[in-house]
Enzyme design. Structure first.
Site, PDB file in Angstrom:
ATOM      1  CD  GLU A   1      69.758  53.771 -36.647  1.00 31.41           C
ATOM      2  OE1 GLU A   1      70.004  54.737 -35.873  1.00 31.41           O
ATOM      3  OE2 GLU A   1      69.201  52.734 -36.246  1.00 31.41           O
TER       4      GLU A   1
ATOM      5  CB  CYS B   1      75.825  60.187 -37.714  1.00 32.67           C
ATOM      6  SG  CYS B   1      75.940  58.424 -37.343  1.00 32.67           S
TER       7      CYS B   1
END
Length: 473
Positions: free
Chosen positions: A220, A254
């Protein structure tokens, strides 16, 4: 130094060996056992909510407890409730069809079974969410776990290491602190699966290390997730939503909005709305509601990016009254940047901070081409009331996920998978996909009492020829 590294490797390997032995001794936990693990994890969060918020704030220098509750504590607790409701269904063997001509009377099933021991490497930005939410799916799938915390999460790591053993034994769950070089040793362990959340650069190193053990990896990562405001969408509403997400956690997310595309004619209005909205949310830089930058290196990196853009002709706008930044508290005011050069740091690197470049366009095709010319982002955020326009952006701009007419919140949907694509990552967790990621979907064929394939055993004769002619006609 080699002796220290060897000691770290040996200690981690010992923990892994203990967990693997426990897996072999009890390879498939029951539904009741998995639910108990999930309820225990939820109880830990509730028992230590205040301490978790305080530890994270200490690691940041300052982070609003409300933001931690909203972005970390609530998603973890609520996510466990979701999994508890779905787990029985997820664990059921799946029926699959059988070719009746070749295998009459046989059965096919897919059995979701535990992989074994899962490694989790956790970043500093949402360390509770990004450790305990994955653990929800790891435990739901019947696994054990080792979790390595970030070097920037020292207070939180200490809390987890000291308090978690009262809830889970080390053969079930072990937290590991980063004391220098631990991350390398951790990623070299022969886990049954490894989950890494962090930067693309580190993700490449983690994947290379895991490849030596043929360990499957879920990555991720991040990237430059754009908001795309179309001409038909209300600029004030877009500003309210984009600015909330962008300056949550001071932009250190993010899946934050990295930059925003707007029609050229709408940029001035967006800036004016931002000048009104942000001081109402954060009246001054030192408000406890506004989060600090995690460390001095990140603080300096962001100021350097602002200075470079300003020096090259960009307009840099601080959205709060008073100083634009404070080194003592590592706080940088929310900023908007106009006319940043295309090759500037702000437009070529993931920002990961409270700076929002605005980019103007006259044709949507220009936006699509620009995004597609770079690495695939972790998310895109189209703002439009026209369903065809939204679908065009979804079809033509690939990303890990999408939130329409808002940003970030696809990540908060428990029944949607979360993950990247291309340079923004690979694999998924959250939802049933999270359960599948940490399970082996094991195909099992059950032969009938009498096998029709007995007709096809050698020596081959006329009967075998007639059967094969029937099967291949």
């Amino acid at each position: 130094m080699p002796d220290v590294a060897n000691n770290k490797n040996a200690g981690l390997a010992t923990v892994l060996a203990v967990q693997r032995a426990a897996c072999l001794g009890h390879p498939v936990p029951t539904l009741a056992e998995r639910k108990s693990d999930l309820q225990t994890l939820q109880r830990f969060i509730r028992d230590h909510t205040d301490a978790l918020c305080e530890a994270i704030s200490a690691d940041y220098g300052n982070r609003s407890h409300h933001e931690t509750l909203l972005a970390e504590i609530f998603p973890a607790i609520d996510g466990i409730d979701h999994v508890l409701k779905k787990l029985k269904k997820w664990m059921r063997p799946q029926r699959r069809s059988v070719d009746w001509r070749s295998f009459p009377g046989a059965r096919n099933r897919v059995l979701p079974q535990p992989l074994g021991v899962v490694g989790v490497i956790v970043p500093w930005n949402f360390p509770v969410n990004l450790s305990l939410v994955p653990l929800t799916y790891i435990f739901a799938a019947g696994n054990r776990a080792m979790v390595k915390m970030s070097e920037n999460s020292r207070h939180l790591a200490r809390l987890l290491i000291e308090t978690m053993p009262a809830y889970f034994p080390p053969e079930k769950l072990q937290f590991v602190d980063e004391t220098g070089g631990v991350g390398i040793a951790f990623s070299q362990l022969p886990f049954d699966h490894l989950l890494f959340t962090g930067s693309g650069q580190t993700g490449r190193a983690v994947m290379a290390a895991a490849a030596q053990n043929l360990c499957p990896v879920t990555l991720e990562l991040g990237g430059k997730a754009p908001a795309i405001v179309c001409a038909d969408f209300d600029v004030r509403t877009a500003a309210e939503r984009i600015l909330f997400v962008k300056y949550l956690n001071a932009g250190q997310i993010c899946t934050s909005v990295d930059h925003a595309w707007l029609p050229e004619a709408s940029i001035a209005a967006f800036v004016e709305h931002a000048r009104q909205i942000m001081p109402a949310r954060y009246p001054r830089l030192d408000t406890p509601d506004y989060t600090s930058i995690i460390d001095e290196a990140a603080f300096d990196r962001l100021l350097q990016a602002l200075d470079e853009a300003r020096a090259r002709g960009a307009q840099v706008i601080s959205l709060l009254p008073g100083p634009a930044w404070d080194r003592a508290t590592r706080k940088i005011a929310p900023h908007i940047v106009l006319d940043a050069p295309a090759d500037s740091l702000l437009l070529t690197r993931e920002i990961f901070g409270p700076i929002l470049p605005l980019r103007g366009y006259t044709k949507l095709e220009t936006v699509i081409a620009s995004i597609n010319a770079g690495p695939r982002p972790l998310a895109i955020y189209p703002f439009s009331n026209d369903a065809n326009t939204v679908q065009t952006l979804i079809d033509r701009v690939m990303s890990g996920g999408v939130s329409v007419n808002d940003a970030l919140f696809h990540v908060g949907q428990h029944d949607l998978p979360f993950g990247g694509v291309g340079e923004s990552g690979m694999g998924h967790y959250h939802g049933v996909e999270g359960f599948h990621t940490f399970s082996k979907l094991r195909p099992v064929f059950y032969q009938a009492r009498y096998s029709a394939l007995a007709l096809l055993r050698p020596p081959y004769g006329k009967l075998a020829s007639r059967v094969l002619n029937f099967l291949t006609r």
